[in-house]
Design an enzyme around this catalytic site. Sequence first.
Site, PDB file in Angstrom:
ATOM      1  N   CYS A 242       0.814  -1.228   0.000  1.00  0.00           N
ATOM      2  CA  CYS A 242       0.000   0.000   0.000  1.00  0.00           C
ATOM      3  C   CYS A 242       0.843   1.271   0.000  1.00  0.00           C
ATOM      4  O   CYS A 242       0.313   2.357  -0.233  1.00  0.00           O
ATOM      5  CB  CYS A 242      -0.957  -0.012   1.184  1.00  0.00           C
ATOM      6  SG  CYS A 242      -2.151  -1.355   1.058  1.00  0.00           S
TER       7      CYS A 242
ATOM      8  N   HIS B 274      -2.970   7.093   2.378  1.00  0.00           N
ATOM      9  CA  HIS B 274      -3.382   5.819   1.763  1.00  0.00           C
ATOM     10  C   HIS B 274      -4.819   5.527   2.177  1.00  0.00           C
ATOM     11  O   HIS B 274      -5.182   5.603   3.352  1.00  0.00           O
ATOM     12  CB  HIS B 274      -2.451   4.686   2.204  1.00  0.00           C
ATOM     13  CG  HIS B 274      -3.023   3.338   1.905  1.00  0.00           C
ATOM     14  ND1 HIS B 274      -3.467   2.992   0.652  1.00  0.00           N
ATOM     15  CD2 HIS B 274      -3.262   2.269   2.701  1.00  0.00           C
ATOM     16  CE1 HIS B 274      -3.947   1.762   0.683  1.00  0.00           C
ATOM     17  NE2 HIS B 274      -3.836   1.303   1.920  1.00  0.00           N
TER      18      HIS B 274
ATOM     19  N   ASN C 135     -10.251   0.089  -0.675  1.00  0.00           N
ATOM     20  CA  ASN C 135      -8.787   0.125  -0.596  1.00  0.00           C
ATOM     21  C   ASN C 135      -8.224  -0.469  -1.896  1.00  0.00           C
ATOM     22  O   ASN C 135      -8.437  -1.648  -2.187  1.00  0.00           O
ATOM     23  CB  ASN C 135      -8.345  -0.695   0.623  1.00  0.00           C
ATOM     24  CG  ASN C 135      -6.842  -0.686   0.842  1.00  0.00           C
ATOM     25  OD1 ASN C 135      -6.077  -0.301  -0.039  1.00  0.00           O
ATOM     26  ND2 ASN C 135      -6.433  -1.114   2.028  1.00  0.00           N
TER      27      ASN C 135
HETATM   28  O1  UT7 Z   1      -4.001  -1.544   3.204  1.00  0.00           O
HETATM   29  C1  UT7 Z   1      -2.985  -1.785   4.178  1.00  0.00           C
HETATM   30  C2  UT7 Z   1      -3.334  -1.043   5.386  1.00  0.00           C
HETATM   31  N1  UT7 Z   1      -4.577  -1.603   5.916  1.00  0.00           N
HETATM   32  C3  UT7 Z   1      -5.155  -1.011   6.907  1.00  0.00           C
HETATM   33  O2  UT7 Z   1      -4.682   0.010   7.343  1.00  0.00           O
HETATM   34  C4  UT7 Z   1      -6.370  -1.652   7.529  1.00  0.00           C
HETATM   35  C5  UT7 Z   1      -6.316  -1.475   9.009  1.00  0.00           C
HETATM   36  N2  UT7 Z   1      -7.400  -2.123   9.737  1.00  0.00           N
HETATM   37  C6  UT7 Z   1      -8.675  -1.720   9.666  1.00  0.00           C
HETATM   38  O3  UT7 Z   1      -9.028  -0.835   8.877  1.00  0.00           O
HETATM   39  C7  UT7 Z   1      -9.679  -2.329  10.617  1.00  0.00           C
HETATM   40  O4  UT7 Z   1      -8.987  -3.052  11.615  1.00  0.00           O
HETATM   41  C8  UT7 Z   1     -10.730  -3.274   9.942  1.00  0.00           C
HETATM   42  C9  UT7 Z   1     -11.671  -2.452   9.076  1.00  0.00           C
HETATM   43  C10 UT7 Z   1      -9.989  -4.309   9.077  1.00  0.00           C
HETATM   44  C11 UT7 Z   1     -11.549  -3.989  10.981  1.00  0.00           C
HETATM   45  O5  UT7 Z   1     -12.205  -3.031  11.814  1.00  0.00           O
HETATM   46  P1  UT7 Z   1     -12.143  -3.159  13.411  1.00  0.00           P
HETATM   47  O6  UT7 Z   1     -12.941  -2.071  13.966  1.00  0.00           O
HETATM   48  O7  UT7 Z   1     -10.689  -3.233  13.777  1.00  0.00           O
HETATM   49  O8  UT7 Z   1     -12.899  -4.518  13.648  1.00  0.00           O
HETATM   50  P2  UT7 Z   1     -12.353  -5.862  14.317  1.00  0.00           P
HETATM   51  O9  UT7 Z   1     -11.401  -6.547  13.416  1.00  0.00           O
HETATM   52  O10 UT7 Z   1     -11.902  -5.588  15.714  1.00  0.00           O
HETATM   53  O11 UT7 Z   1     -13.678  -6.682  14.414  1.00  0.00           O
HETATM   54  C12 UT7 Z   1     -14.747  -6.271  15.281  1.00  0.00           C
HETATM   55  C13 UT7 Z   1     -15.880  -7.279  15.151  1.00  0.00           C
HETATM   56  C14 UT7 Z   1     -15.411  -8.713  15.306  1.00  0.00           C
HETATM   57  O12 UT7 Z   1     -16.419  -9.413  15.956  1.00  0.00           O
HETATM   58  P3  UT7 Z   1     -16.291  -9.752  17.527  1.00  0.00           P
HETATM   59  O13 UT7 Z   1     -15.023 -10.539  17.666  1.00  0.00           O
HETATM   60  O14 UT7 Z   1     -16.223  -8.408  18.205  1.00  0.00           O
HETATM   61  O15 UT7 Z   1     -17.545 -10.524  17.816  1.00  0.00           O
HETATM   62  C15 UT7 Z   1     -15.307  -9.212  13.877  1.00  0.00           C
HETATM   63  O16 UT7 Z   1     -15.504 -10.593  13.762  1.00  0.00           O
HETATM   64  O17 UT7 Z   1     -16.426  -7.166  13.824  1.00  0.00           O
HETATM   65  C16 UT7 Z   1     -16.434  -8.459  13.224  1.00  0.00           C
HETATM   66  N3  UT7 Z   1     -16.231  -8.285  11.783  1.00  0.00           N
HETATM   67  C17 UT7 Z   1     -17.248  -8.062  10.949  1.00  0.00           C
HETATM   68  N4  UT7 Z   1     -18.581  -7.956  11.150  1.00  0.00           N
HETATM   69  C18 UT7 Z   1     -19.352  -7.702  10.068  1.00  0.00           C
HETATM   70  C19 UT7 Z   1     -15.068  -8.305  11.091  1.00  0.00           C
HETATM   71  N5  UT7 Z   1     -15.324  -8.102   9.793  1.00  0.00           N
HETATM   72  C20 UT7 Z   1     -16.663  -7.952   9.672  1.00  0.00           C
HETATM   73  C21 UT7 Z   1     -17.525  -7.700   8.586  1.00  0.00           C
HETATM   74  N6  UT7 Z   1     -18.852  -7.586   8.831  1.00  0.00           N
HETATM   75  N7  UT7 Z   1     -17.066  -7.567   7.307  1.00  0.00           N
END
Ligand code: UT7
Length: 356
Positions: A113, A253, A283
């Site tokens: 990225c 990014h 992204n």
């Molecule tokens: O391109 C390279 C650079 N990339 C980045 O900078 C990405 C950085 N990371 C992020 O943008 C975020 O961490 C994400 C968007 C990937 C995830 O968001 P988050 O707020 O960190 O969510 P999380 O991974 O902590 O997940 C929270 C909850 C989880 O459920 P539990 O464990 O709390 O029950 C996940 O299983 O959301 C759940 N979850 C979803 N729910 C509905 C994860 N993905 C999804 C989804 N739909 N697509």
Amino acid sequence: MPAGRAVVTGIGSCLPPDVVTNDDLSRVLDTSHDWVFSRTGIARRHVVGPGTSTGDLGTAAGAAALESAGRRGCDLVLLVTTTPDQPCPATAPQIAARLGMTGVPAFDLSAVCSGFVYGLDVASAMIGSGRYDSVLLIGAETYSTIIDPTDRNTAVLFGDGAAAVVLERGTAGDPGEVLHAELGSDGGRSELITVPGGGSRAPHPVVDEASRYFQMVGKEVYTRAVETMTRSARGVAEAVGWPLEQIDAFVGHQANARILRAVGRRLGVPTERIVCHLAEVGNTAAASIPLALAWAAGQDRLAAGDRVLLTAFGGGLTWGSVALRWPGVTPVRAEVGLPGAPVAVGEGRPARPVVG
Ligand code: UT7
């Protein structure tokens, strides 16, 4: 050859026509528009159809950038991508040939990225050293080809697309001047963003099916992205003497709107100066910054001479920031042509250009 300053003189983009909305994804995955939009700012993304490659998008975007710059070719073609058309050879020479530039040096650069900021620094150094007069720098990706469509953690995040800039030798003070860049890496945490299979460590055919796909430790990447992009962008702004509240456009990014807002807040960049193109494209990795620049320029959000601060963080880990003055160019959008076909840049015009 005299040394000089690298100056952006053209910008072009290409998005494949097929669009997948969050609602489309929620019909096949356990997710929802509300979850994806509120957590990331993404509403839809463009994806290639079968047979269309990164090189096809990159060729169209490259033709559009040449059109924008009023040129038929450049001295060097540099493609930044994580999703080349094949592991060997590089994709850039094929793009160069399809654009009628057989004979010029052409190579791929992989910084995930952070690819576009890495590419800008390399291209600027090539011009600054006096070795080349002009560089076509293309960011192109087809993450839909490396994403597990059944993994809601990653399938909702990425889209396909390409955008390109032309850099030419200019003089200090020219609109479009690339003023300063700083890059970094930390390979000790490479496992945070990876496609584990298919390389020399785990060659095809891969034993573990999941290793074919992109994997990311989202939470940790989020935290590191905010910290690192803030530090890197601040360093570059200080190096060129720009007070952060006077940045005209902050183009980070495009991974997550919450990351962009958090970095903007820490830097003190006014919210309305943060460019966020995520809702439309998601992204797009190495293509995300040039796509956001082309989009902002097409919306008249960038004017000649504007102070533009770019910053990125991604797999590797890699990061970097660039300060440039906006050149006041007209962006050109191109539609993707036939897979593998040459694209005529006759009299500076690509196939089927759409200005805006
Ligand atoms: O391109 C390279 C650079 N990339 C980045 O900078 C990405 C950085 N990371 C992020 O943008 C975020 O961490 C994400 C968007 C990937 C995830 O968001 P988050 O707020 O960190 O969510 P999380 O991974 O902590 O997940 C929270 C909850 C989880 O459920 P539990 O464990 O709390 O029950 C996940 O299983 O959301 C759940 N979850 C979803 N729910 C509905 C994860 N993905 C999804 C989804 N739909 N697509």
